[in-house]
Write a protein that holds these residues in place. Structure first.
Motif, short mmCIF file in Angstrom:
data_model
loop_
_atom_site.label_atom_id
_atom_site.label_comp_id
_atom_site.label_asym_id
_atom_site.label_seq_id
_atom_site.Cartn_x
_atom_site.Cartn_y
_atom_site.Cartn_z
N ALA A 124 0.83 -1.21 0.00
CA ALA A 124 0.00 0.00 0.00
C ALA A 124 0.86 1.25 0.00
N GLY A 125 1.95 1.25 0.78
CA GLY A 125 2.85 2.39 0.81
C GLY A 125 3.54 2.62 -0.52
N LEU A 126 3.92 1.54 -1.19
CA LEU A 126 4.55 1.66 -2.52
C LEU A 126 3.58 2.28 -3.52
N GLU A 127 2.33 1.83 -3.50
CA GLU A 127 1.35 2.38 -4.43
C GLU A 127 1.07 3.85 -4.14
N LEU A 128 0.96 4.19 -2.86
CA LEU A 128 0.72 5.59 -2.51
C LEU A 128 1.90 6.47 -2.93
N LYS A 129 3.12 5.99 -2.70
CA LYS A 129 4.30 6.78 -3.10
C LYS A 129 4.31 6.99 -4.61
N ARG A 130 3.98 5.97 -5.38
CA ARG A 130 3.96 6.11 -6.83
C ARG A 130 2.94 7.14 -7.27
N GLU A 131 1.76 7.11 -6.66
CA GLU A 131 0.72 8.08 -7.03
C GLU A 131 1.12 9.50 -6.63
N LEU A 132 1.81 9.64 -5.49
CA LEU A 132 2.22 10.97 -5.03
C LEU A 132 3.33 11.56 -5.90
N THR A 166 10.80 4.05 -0.55
CA THR A 166 11.38 3.36 -1.70
C THR A 166 11.27 4.22 -2.95
N ARG A 167 12.34 4.26 -3.73
CA ARG A 167 12.41 5.13 -4.91
C ARG A 167 11.48 4.62 -6.01
N VAL A 168 10.69 5.56 -6.59
CA VAL A 168 9.70 5.16 -7.59
C VAL A 168 10.04 5.62 -9.01
N LYS A 169 11.01 6.50 -9.15
CA LYS A 169 11.38 6.96 -10.49
C LYS A 169 12.60 6.17 -10.97
N PRO A 170 12.48 5.47 -12.12
CA PRO A 170 13.65 4.73 -12.63
C PRO A 170 14.71 5.68 -13.17
N ASP A 171 15.96 5.35 -12.95
CA ASP A 171 17.07 6.11 -13.53
C ASP A 171 17.21 5.77 -15.01
N PRO A 172 17.88 6.62 -15.78
CA PRO A 172 18.14 6.27 -17.19
C PRO A 172 18.87 4.93 -17.29
N GLY A 173 18.34 4.05 -18.11
CA GLY A 173 18.94 2.73 -18.27
C GLY A 173 18.35 1.67 -17.35
N GLU A 174 17.58 2.08 -16.33
CA GLU A 174 16.93 1.11 -15.44
C GLU A 174 15.66 0.57 -16.10
N HIS A 175 15.51 -0.74 -16.06
CA HIS A 175 14.32 -1.36 -16.64
C HIS A 175 13.08 -1.02 -15.83
N GLU A 176 13.21 -0.97 -14.51
CA GLU A 176 12.11 -0.62 -13.62
C GLU A 176 12.68 -0.01 -12.36
N SER A 177 11.87 0.79 -11.69
CA SER A 177 12.32 1.43 -10.45
C SER A 177 12.35 0.41 -9.32
N PRO A 178 13.09 0.71 -8.22
CA PRO A 178 13.08 -0.22 -7.07
C PRO A 178 11.68 -0.47 -6.53
N ALA A 209 9.99 -3.00 -8.81
CA ALA A 209 10.58 -4.33 -8.63
C ALA A 209 10.11 -4.96 -7.33
N LEU A 210 10.09 -4.16 -6.25
CA LEU A 210 9.67 -4.70 -4.95
C LEU A 210 8.20 -5.09 -4.97
N GLU A 211 7.36 -4.22 -5.53
CA GLU A 211 5.93 -4.53 -5.58
C GLU A 211 5.67 -5.77 -6.44
N HIS A 212 6.40 -5.90 -7.55
CA HIS A 212 6.23 -7.05 -8.43
C HIS A 212 6.50 -8.36 -7.69
N ARG A 213 7.45 -8.31 -6.74
CA ARG A 213 7.83 -9.54 -6.04
C ARG A 213 6.93 -9.85 -4.85
#
Length: 415
Positions: free
Chosen positions: A100-108, A262-274, A277-281
């Protein structure tokens, strides 16, 4: 002993069959994980676990169920010798709060709530959804036995159950509606957890709380410095959880903090943000194991016709019931309306007030944190059972009403 050199070698055809079986097994496992990532399936698993708990608690297996819930294990030296029900409540549910925290951070940060006026809408709804039901319950139960404690029970919204109802009944409604409900429910539950810490926690140990804050600061700094060692993040998250638990504050708040840091913006060259990746797992683990087990060990309440009837004659229980079904709906809508009228917030373009009415009703699903507050506020058996019964009945009524309203909105929009 046989000699491996004498074993017959597999033929090419047998090797192909073995590879196909292995691929089929991996494909089946991946399909299960994929299904658990959908909220509809996760919601059905959650509702099934709740129904199973109620059936067992009202069957000849009730004593075995209670013994299993009360069975304790864990290291006493770390103050973690907890019952199975406590591990489900304080441990497994934390995984859900991380998601829930990951989703809220992404929306914010990158979603709809990055607009402050849109972020203010669920916050205002959450504040109204806490104040109005507490006040309504207090007025109904004033002067009655348990009335001084019952007011806090209907302030919370169960995120998992509310999202499950929305996922099952409103797949075709705008995604903004889910974002609104998720944000509101997280703010709502954080307020309820703060209430537990201030009102129902006999002693808060500030040293472990400061230690948890320091650990979480390290977690956040490592995220900003792009450290990639998952093992250290896991150790820090577990340490923060244990310290928050030792402080006396509800440990699930550590999960929300980890998600928000947890960081939600991927860096250049990153396939997905941390965060992705964490939420996916962990999302399939949360939906398929953690939340259903929590529901199984929380919802097992003995129900009888006499016990249900007593809810309506006990003013404290009646206050909780009406606080969830009526107070939450009125409070959420009132808070949102005041924020929009005062120009502090704005309604997302894709939403209508009729959509918010349905979501306001679904916030009456108190369940998890409401049951927790009932456990803490009432230490005497019969009234505690009536209060918990009122939470379950109120959550059920709110769920059914919200489901009907959501399905109606789906049909209206389809036309």
């Amino acid at each position: 002993m046989g000699d491996s050199r004498t074993r017959p070698k597999a033929s090419p055809r047998q090797k192909r069959m073995q590879r196909r079986r292995a691929q089929a097994a991996r494909s089946a496992a991946a399909e299960v994980v994929r299904f658990l990532r959908t909220e509809q399936i996760g919601g059905l698993v959650l509702l099934g676990a709740t129904a199973l708990a109620l059936i067992i608690a009202n069957s000849p297996l009730a004593d075995a169920y209670q013994r299993l819930s009360a069975y304790t294990f864990g290291p006493q030296s770390l103050h973690l010798n907890l019952s199975v029900a406590q591990w489900a409540q304080d441990g497994l549910l934390t995984v859900f709060f991380v998601v829930a925290g990951l989703e809220l951070k992404r929306e914010l940060v990158v979603g709809e709530l990055r607009n402050p006026r849109q972020a203010a809408l669920p916050i205002a709804g959450a504040i109204g959804g806490m104040v109005v039901p507490a006040l309504l319950c207090f007025l109904i139960a004033f002067g009655a036995p348990g009335g001084a404690e019952a007011w806090a029970v209907p302030v919370a919204t169960d995120i998992a159950f509310a999202l499950a109802v929305l996922a099952i009944c409103a797949r075709d409604l705008p995604p903004s509606l889910r974002v609104f409900l998720l944000s509101l429910a997280i703010v709502d539950d954080l307020g309820a957890i703060l209430l537990i810490a201030l009102v129902f926690t006999a002693h808060v140990a500030f040293l472990p709380l400061l230690g948890a804050a320091a650990v979480l600061v390290v977690y956040g700094l490592l995220q900003q410095f792009r450290f990639r060692g998952w093992w250290l993040y896991l150790a820090l998250a577990l340490t923060a959880w244990a310290l928050v638990h030792a402080s006396g504050v509800h440990a699930t708040i550590a999960g929300v903090a980890v998600g928000l840091l947890t960081r939600v913006k991927p860096d250049p060259g990153e396939h997905e943000s941390p965060a992705e990746a964490l939420e996916h797992r962990i999302q399939p683990i949360s939906a398929g194991i953690c939340v259903p087990l929590f529901a199984f060990f929380s919802a097992g309440i003995a129900i009888s016709a006499g016990a249900l009837g007593a809810i309506f004659t006990d003013r404290a229980s009646l206050g909780v019931l009406l606080g969830l079904v009526v107070g939450k709906t009125v409070g959420v809508l009132l808070g949102a309306a005041v924020a929009v009228r005062s120009k502090l917030a704005q309604l997302p373009e894709a939403l209508e007030w009729r959509d918010l009415v349905a979501v306001a009703v679904v916030t009456g699903c108190g369940f998890t944190v409401s049951l927790l507050i009932a456990e803490l506020a009432f230490d005497y058996g019969e009234q505690r059972s009536r209060i918990k019964g009122a939470v379950l009945l109120g959550s059920l009524i709110a769920s059914l009403l919200a489901a009907a309203l959501l399905r109606r909105q789906v049909r209206v929009r389809a036309r």
